[in-house]
Motif scaffolding. Structure first.
Motif, PDB file in Angstrom:
ATOM      1  N   LEU A  85       0.853  -1.190   0.000  1.00 40.85           N
ATOM      2  CA  LEU A  85       0.000   0.000   0.000  1.00 40.85           C
ATOM      3  C   LEU A  85       0.888   1.239   0.000  1.00 40.85           C
ATOM      4  N   VAL A  86       1.928   1.171   0.834  1.00 37.45           N
ATOM      5  CA  VAL A  86       2.949   2.237   0.867  1.00 37.45           C
ATOM      6  C   VAL A  86       4.314   1.551   0.905  1.00 37.45           C
ATOM      7  N   VAL A  87       5.341   2.323   0.706  1.00 42.24           N
ATOM      8  CA  VAL A  87       6.684   1.798   0.979  1.00 42.24           C
ATOM      9  C   VAL A  87       7.393   2.832   1.849  1.00 42.24           C
ATOM     10  N   HIS A  88       8.108   2.356   2.856  1.00 41.14           N
ATOM     11  CA  HIS A  88       8.807   3.286   3.759  1.00 41.14           C
ATOM     12  C   HIS A  88      10.300   3.035   3.691  1.00 41.14           C
ATOM     13  N   ASP A  89      11.072   4.014   4.132  1.00 36.98           N
ATOM     14  CA  ASP A  89      12.518   3.885   3.984  1.00 36.98           C
ATOM     15  C   ASP A  89      13.121   2.790   4.866  1.00 36.98           C
ATOM     16  N   PRO A  90      12.649   2.590   6.128  1.00 36.03           N
ATOM     17  CA  PRO A  90      13.296   1.554   6.941  1.00 36.03           C
ATOM     18  C   PRO A  90      13.337   0.182   6.235  1.00 36.03           C
ATOM     19  N   ILE A  91      12.283  -0.181   5.512  1.00 35.12           N
ATOM     20  CA  ILE A  91      12.278  -1.516   4.881  1.00 35.12           C
ATOM     21  C   ILE A  91      13.278  -1.555   3.713  1.00 35.12           C
ATOM     22  N   LEU A  92      13.419  -0.445   3.015  1.00 38.16           N
ATOM     23  CA  LEU A  92      14.355  -0.417   1.878  1.00 38.16           C
ATOM     24  C   LEU A  92      15.794  -0.338   2.375  1.00 38.16           C
ATOM     25  N   ARG A  93      15.989   0.523   3.394  1.00 38.34           N
ATOM     26  CA  ARG A  93      17.351   0.666   3.919  1.00 38.34           C
ATOM     27  C   ARG A  93      17.818  -0.650   4.546  1.00 38.34           C
ATOM     28  N   LEU A  94      16.900  -1.293   5.283  1.00 34.04           N
ATOM     29  CA  LEU A  94      17.268  -2.574   5.899  1.00 34.04           C
ATOM     30  C   LEU A  94      17.585  -3.609   4.823  1.00 34.04           C
ATOM     31  N   SER A  95      16.778  -3.653   3.763  1.00 33.48           N
ATOM     32  CA  SER A  95      17.025  -4.630   2.678  1.00 33.48           C
ATOM     33  C   SER A  95      18.409  -4.377   2.075  1.00 33.48           C
ATOM     34  N   GLU A  96      18.717  -3.099   1.868  1.00 28.30           N
ATOM     35  CA  GLU A  96      20.017  -2.739   1.285  1.00 28.30           C
ATOM     36  C   GLU A  96      21.160  -3.183   2.220  1.00 28.30           C
ATOM     37  N   GLU A  97      21.013  -2.860   3.514  1.00 20.24           N
ATOM     38  CA  GLU A  97      22.112  -3.143   4.453  1.00 20.24           C
ATOM     39  C   GLU A  97      22.242  -4.634   4.746  1.00 20.24           C
ATOM     40  N   LEU A  98      21.111  -5.311   4.897  1.00 25.82           N
ATOM     41  CA  LEU A  98      21.180  -6.748   5.165  1.00 25.82           C
ATOM     42  C   LEU A  98      21.729  -7.479   3.939  1.00 25.82           C
ATOM     43  N   GLY A  99      21.311  -7.006   2.755  1.00 31.52           N
ATOM     44  CA  GLY A  99      21.772  -7.630   1.510  1.00 31.52           C
ATOM     45  C   GLY A  99      23.282  -7.558   1.319  1.00 31.52           C
ATOM     46  N   ARG A 100      23.915  -6.617   1.998  1.00 29.69           N
ATOM     47  CA  ARG A 100      25.387  -6.523   1.893  1.00 29.69           C
ATOM     48  C   ARG A 100      26.079  -7.648   2.657  1.00 29.69           C
ATOM     49  N   ILE A 101      25.380  -8.244   3.635  1.00 33.21           N
ATOM     50  CA  ILE A 101      26.073  -9.261   4.462  1.00 33.21           C
ATOM     51  C   ILE A 101      25.491 -10.663   4.320  1.00 33.21           C
ATOM     52  N   THR A 102      24.377 -10.815   3.645  1.00 40.80           N
ATOM     53  CA  THR A 102      23.826 -12.167   3.479  1.00 40.80           C
ATOM     54  C   THR A 102      24.742 -12.964   2.546  1.00 40.80           C
ATOM     55  N   PRO A 103      24.732 -14.281   2.688  1.00 40.34           N
ATOM     56  CA  PRO A 103      25.626 -15.096   1.850  1.00 40.34           C
ATOM     57  C   PRO A 103      25.301 -14.947   0.355  1.00 40.34           C
ATOM     58  N   GLY A 104      26.332 -15.060  -0.465  1.00 37.84           N
ATOM     59  CA  GLY A 104      26.171 -15.069  -1.929  1.00 37.84           C
ATOM     60  C   GLY A 104      25.370 -13.877  -2.420  1.00 37.84           C
ATOM     61  N   ASP A 105      24.440 -14.139  -3.337  1.00 34.70           N
ATOM     62  CA  ASP A 105      23.617 -13.041  -3.875  1.00 34.70           C
ATOM     63  C   ASP A 105      22.205 -13.078  -3.285  1.00 34.70           C
ATOM     64  N   LEU A 106      22.082 -13.555  -2.052  1.00 33.52           N
ATOM     65  CA  LEU A 106      20.754 -13.619  -1.420  1.00 33.52           C
ATOM     66  C   LEU A 106      20.413 -12.228  -0.872  1.00 33.52           C
ATOM     67  N   ASN A 107      20.200 -11.295  -1.783  1.00 32.61           N
ATOM     68  CA  ASN A 107      20.012  -9.924  -1.312  1.00 32.61           C
ATOM     69  C   ASN A 107      18.723  -9.262  -1.789  1.00 32.61           C
ATOM     70  N   ALA A 108      17.695 -10.107  -2.018  1.00 30.12           N
ATOM     71  CA  ALA A 108      16.333  -9.570  -2.186  1.00 30.12           C
ATOM     72  C   ALA A 108      15.468 -10.257  -1.131  1.00 30.12           C
ATOM     73  N   PHE A 109      14.477  -9.537  -0.603  1.00 29.88           N
ATOM     74  CA  PHE A 109      13.810 -10.013   0.611  1.00 29.88           C
ATOM     75  C   PHE A 109      12.291  -9.965   0.518  1.00 29.88           C
ATOM     76  N   PHE A 110      11.676 -10.930   1.187  1.00 24.82           N
ATOM     77  CA  PHE A 110      10.267 -10.816   1.552  1.00 24.82           C
ATOM     78  C   PHE A 110      10.256 -10.688   3.071  1.00 24.82           C
ATOM     79  N   TRP A 111       9.519  -9.711   3.578  1.00 20.00           N
ATOM     80  CA  TRP A 111       9.553  -9.443   5.029  1.00 20.00           C
ATOM     81  C   TRP A 111       8.288  -9.923   5.729  1.00 20.00           C
ATOM     82  N   GLY A 112       8.458 -10.615   6.854  1.00 19.86           N
ATOM     83  CA  GLY A 112       7.330 -11.079   7.673  1.00 19.86           C
ATOM     84  C   GLY A 112       7.536 -10.674   9.119  1.00 19.86           C
ATOM     85  N   ASN A 113       6.834 -11.392  10.006  1.00 19.04           N
ATOM     86  CA  ASN A 113       6.873 -11.021  11.430  1.00 19.04           C
ATOM     87  C   ASN A 113       7.525 -12.066  12.319  1.00 19.04           C
ATOM     88  N   SER A 114       7.454 -13.332  11.924  1.00 18.90           N
ATOM     89  CA  SER A 114       7.886 -14.403  12.833  1.00 18.90           C
ATOM     90  C   SER A 114       8.627 -15.464  12.041  1.00 18.90           C
TER      91      SER A 114
END
Ligand SMILES: Cc1ncc(COP(=O)(O)O)c(C=O)c1O
Length: 434
Positions: A85-114
Motif C-alpha cells: 500500500l505504501v513503501v517506507h525507507d526503513p524496509i528499503l534501507r534494511l534490505s540494502e544493508e542486510l543484503g550486503r552481508i547475506t551469503p552469496g547473492d541472497l540480497n532480495a527479501f520478503f519481510w514477515g513477522n515471525s
C-alpha cells in the motif's frame, strides 16, 4: 511491591484462566517486570542471569540502548505502513544493508513477522518458482507452528500430534546426529547421511518432483546438533545436481549466534533461500525470506503478501542491530566467550558422569545429559533438575532435545566475561550436586 506489581502477582495466580494451556504449562513462566543486557528482573525482586535470551531472539541482550533509541525515533514518525500500500525507507534501507552481508547473492527479501512466516514464505517461494510439489525436511528439524512449517518439522512428534493430515508430499531423511549414531566408531560416521537422500530419490520420490530441501544448519530445538563438516556441502551438491532449491532455516543460528553472522558461512555453503527471524530486530517481531533477485522476481504479484511484515519500527530496530554488530565487536565477543565456555564445559563434562557430550559453535552450545546407570540413555530428568537448581540460584536456562535431555546455552552475544563466568559457575555447582 508497587500496586501494579501486586496486580501482576494476582494475575499470575490466575494465569490458567487467562492463557491457553500450551502457554501457561511451559516451564518456568518466570514472572518478570523488566530486562537489561544479560539480566531479567523478576517480580520477586531478584535479578536473573538470562542464558536463554528470549529463545535466542535477544542476541544483543535486553533493550540495547541503540536499538531502543532507533525504535523510539521511528515510532515518532510511522508505526505501521502496510507494505504494498505504501513503501517506507526503513524496509528499503534494511534490505540494502542486510543484503550486503547475506551469503552469496541472497540480497532480495520478503519481510514477515515471525520465524514460522519466514519458513512458510520460503516453502511457498520454492514451490512457486520450481513448479514442483515435494519438499524434503530433516529428522530433527524444527521450523515453526503453522501448517506448512509444522509439516516440515520433525524434531518431536508432539508438535504434529492431532494436526494430521499435514501438507502432502513432505518427506524426511535423517540428520547426522553423531553422538547418538549407531556407526559412531570412526570414519563413515552416521552411516553417510546423504545415502538416505539417494534412497529417497530411488524408492519414493523422483528428485525432479522435489522443490526444496529445508534444513537447520545446526539443529536447535532437537538438541543443538552440529553436523559433520562434509554434510551441508554434500547436501548443496545433491540439490544443485537435481535443480532442488536448498533452504537454510537460520532463524536460530542466524545473526551472529555461531560466531559468524550466518552459520552457513561456517560450513562454506550458500543456500538458495535463507529464512531469518528471531534476533534480527533484537526482540521486535520481524522475519525475512532472502533469495537472489532473479529468484524473487519470479515470485509474482499477488502470490504472497503481508499486513504487518516489515513493520517500520521493527525495521528501524533491525538497522540499529546491524550497526551494533558492525561497531561493537559482537562477533568477536561471541567467539571469545564461546571458546571460554567450551573449555569450562568440557572440563565439567570430564568431571560429571551425567554429561555425555558438549557441542556447539560460538554461543550456541548444548550439553547432552546421559544416564550412566542406563547405558548412557538420554537423561531429561537430570536436565530438569539442573534447570530448576540453576533457576533457584538466579540463572535462567532452557532444555532442548526430543526428550528434554539437552541443556541449551544461548546467552546474549554481548555477555561479558564476568557474567559468563558467573553463569557457568552456578551451572557447575548445580551439576556437581546431581
Ligand atoms: C530454527 C527455527 N525455525 C523456526 C522457528 C519458528 O519461529 P517462530 O516461533 O518465530 O515462529 C524457530 C523457533 O524456535 C526455530 O528455532
Amino acid at each position: 511491591m508497587t500496586d501494579d506489581q501486586s496486580a501482576f502477582a494476582g494475575r499470575v495466580t490466575r494465569m490458567r484462566d487467562l492463557l491457553a494451556a500450551n502457554l501457561y504449562e511451559d516451564w518456568p513462566n518466570l514472572p518478570v517486570v523488566g530486562g537489561e543486557g544479560t539480566y531479567l528482573f523478576g517480580l520477586d525482586g531478584r535479578r536473573y542471569l538470562d542464558f536463554v535470551a528470549g529463545f535466542a531472539a535477544c542476541n544483543l541482550g535486553h533493550r540495547h540502548p541503540r536499538v531502543v533509541a532507533a525504535a523510539k525515533a521511528q515510532m515518532d514518525r510511522l508505526i505501521h505502513g502496510a507494505i504494498g500500500l505504501v513503501v517506507h525507507d526503513p524496509i528499503l534501507r534494511l534490505s540494502e544493508e542486510l543484503g550486503r552481508i547475506t551469503p552469496g547473492d541472497l540480497n532480495a527479501f520478503f519481510w514477515g513477522n515471525s520465524g514460522t512466516e519466514a519458513v512458510e514464505g520460503a516453502l511457498k517461494l520454492a514451490r512457486y518458482v520450481t513448479g514442483r510439489p515435494a519438499i524434503v525436511g530433516l529428522i530433527g528439524g524444527f521450523h515453526g507452528r503453522s501448517f506448512g512449517s509444522t509439516s516440515v518439522t520433525a524434531s518431536n512428534a508432539k508438535y504434529r500430534r492431532h494436526y494430521e493430515p499435514l501438507l502432502p508430499s513432505i518427506y524426511h531423511v535423517p540428520f547426522p546426529y553423531c553422538f547418538r549414531c549407531p556407526h559412531r566408531t570412526g570414519p563413515g560416521c552416521c552411516g553417510d547421511p546423504l545415502a538416505s537422500l539417494d534412497r529417497l530419490f530411488r524408492y519414493i520420490v523422483d528428485p525432479s518432483e522435489i522443490a526444496a530441501v529445508i534444513v537447520e544448519p545446526i539443529l536447535g530445538e532437537a538438541g543443538y546438533v552440529v553436523p559433520p563438516p562434509e554434510f551441508l556441502p554434500g547436501l548443496r551438491e545433491v540439490c544443485s545436481r537435481h535443480g532442488i532449491l536448498l533452504i537454510f532455516d537460520e532463524i536460530q543460528t542466524g545473526f551472529g549466534r555461531t560466531g559468524a553472522m550466518f552459520a552457513s558461512e561456517t560450513f562454506g555453503v550458500t543456500p538458495d533461500i535463507l529464512a531469518l527471524s528471531k534476533s534480527i530486530a533484537s526482540g521486535f517481531p520481524l522475519s525475512a525470506v532472502a533469495a537472489s533477485p532473479a529468484l524473487m522476481q519470479r515470485w509474482g504479484p499477488g502470490s504472497h503478501g503481508t499486513t504487518f511484515g516489515g513493520n517500520p519500527v521493527s525495521c528501524a530496530a533491525a538497522i540499529a542491530t546491524l550497526e551494533v554488530f558492525r561497531e561493537e565487536g559482537v562477533l568477536e565477543n561471541t567467539r571469545a566467550r564461546g571458546e571460554e565456555a567450551m573449555v569450562r564445559l568440557d572440563e565439567l563434562a570430564r568431571r560429571s558422569p551425567f554429561i555425555g557430550d558438549v557441542r556447539g559453535k560460538g554461543l550456541m552450545i548444548g550439553l547432552e545429559f546421559v544416564d550412566p546407570a542406563a547405558d548412557g540413555a538420554p537423561n531429561g530428568v537430570a536436565v530438569r533438575s539442573v534447570l530448576e537448581g540453576c533457576l533457584r540460584r538466579g540463572l535462567l536456562l532452557y532444555p532442548a532435545g526430543q526428550s528434554g535431555h539437552v541443556l541449551r546455552l544461548t546467552p546474549p552475544l554481548t555477555v561479558s566475561r564476568g557474567e559468563l563466568d558467573e553463569g557457568l559457575s552456578i551451572l557447575s555447582e548445580v551439576v556437581a550436586a546431581l
